[in-house]
Design a protein around this motif. Structure first.
Motif, PDB file in Angstrom:
ATOM      1  N   THR A 153      44.166  44.558  40.149  1.00  0.00           N
ATOM      2  CA  THR A 153      43.982  45.965  39.654  1.00  0.00           C
ATOM      3  C   THR A 153      43.657  46.837  40.484  1.00  0.00           C
ATOM      4  O   THR A 153      42.543  46.803  41.049  1.00  0.00           O
ATOM      5  N   VAL A 154      44.850  47.872  40.741  1.00  0.00           N
ATOM      6  CA  VAL A 154      44.410  48.824  41.879  1.00  0.00           C
ATOM      7  C   VAL A 154      43.951  50.191  41.469  1.00  0.00           C
ATOM      8  O   VAL A 154      43.219  51.053  42.148  1.00  0.00           O
ATOM      9  N   LEU A 155      44.304  50.517  40.099  1.00  0.00           N
ATOM     10  CA  LEU A 155      44.014  51.434  39.469  1.00  0.00           C
ATOM     11  C   LEU A 155      43.871  51.103  37.973  1.00  0.00           C
ATOM     12  O   LEU A 155      44.589  50.152  37.602  1.00  0.00           O
ATOM     13  N   PRO A 156      43.256  51.816  36.986  1.00  0.00           N
ATOM     14  CA  PRO A 156      43.292  51.389  35.669  1.00  0.00           C
ATOM     15  C   PRO A 156      44.591  51.452  35.135  1.00  0.00           C
ATOM     16  O   PRO A 156      45.447  52.193  35.361  1.00  0.00           O
ATOM     17  N   VAL A 214      47.123  49.639  36.401  1.00  0.00           N
ATOM     18  CA  VAL A 214      48.169  49.527  37.529  1.00  0.00           C
ATOM     19  C   VAL A 214      47.794  48.366  38.446  1.00  0.00           C
ATOM     20  O   VAL A 214      46.764  48.199  38.941  1.00  0.00           O
TER      21      VAL A 214
END
Ligand SMILES: CC(C)(COP(=O)(O)OP(=O)(O)OC[C@H]1O[C@@H](n2cnc3c(N)ncnc32)[C@H](O)[C@@H]1OP(=O)(O)O)[C@@H](O)C(=O)NCCC(=O)NCCS
Length: 167
Positions: free
Chosen positions: A78-81, A83
């Motif tokens: 998970t790199v961004l909420p 994403v």
């Protein structure tokens, strides 16, 4: 024989740490397909694999043959909420037999199950196999980062950003 008869994809477990890390090192040694380059710190990869298994925001799956030998793997982060970024590898002698497609379906299923709205990746512009696979599953090119990564030989390589909106 279909891909589903030849291989299955399952969640990775601690015992997969060595074969998955050795596979990544072998693909890195091919020198053309992934960001990682030889010589690879395999012990570091093994430690990192256990960290992924313990991390709720990450996930790993493996493609195995009928003897449960690892022929491919995918790691999701998970790199961004909402994403999810991922990377994947299939052993050279098992390519073009459907394992990559099975792994990618598993990446998308995990991402959807988590309610993610988007899956992203980076790929070298010359990696036609990977771009073909991702495009076949609906990913689109979002752009090119020019001269983004320096290789150990000093060259600067462009990288293609691809993404798939899940909704
Ligand atoms: C990219 C990779 C994961 C694909 O795995 P694979 O098991 O060979 O892929 P599959 O057999 O499931 O192929 C699925 C589809 O991908 C595309 N594809 C796969 N290999 C291809 C090739 N050499 N040329 C063009 N398209 C290709 C095709 O659309 C294919 O469907 P088809 O066989 O019905 O035509 C594999 O080649 C690999 O591990 N390469 C080295 C590491 C790597 O590049 N990782 C990704 C970094 S971004």
């Amino acid at each position: 024989m279909s891909a589903a008869e030849r291989f299955r994809v399952r969640d990775a477990v601690a015992d997969d740490a060595v074969p998955v890390s050795e596979l990544r090192a072998r693909v890195a040694a091919e020198g053309r397909w992934i960001g990682m380059e030889a010589p690879v710190d395999v012990e570091g990869l093994i430690r990192n694999f256990h960290d992924v298994l313990a991390d709720d925001s990450a996930h790993a799956v493996v493609a195995v043959d009928d003897a449960d030998t690892v022929v491919g793997s995918a790691g999701m982060f998970t790199v961004l909420p909402g994403v999810i970024a991922f990377g994947m590898n299939v052993a050279a002698d098992s390519r073009r037999q459907g394992a990559g497609g099975l792994l990618l379906r598993s990446v998308l299923a995990w991402s959807r199950d988590r309610g993610a709205h988007k899956v992203i990746l980076e790929v070298w512009p010359h990696n036609e196999a990977a771009i073909g696979l991702y495009t076949a599953h609906g990913f689109v090119r979002e752009g090119v980062r020019r001269g983004h990564y320096r290789r150990r030989n000093g060259e600067l390589w462009d990288v293609v950003e691809m993404g798939l909106l899940l909704q």
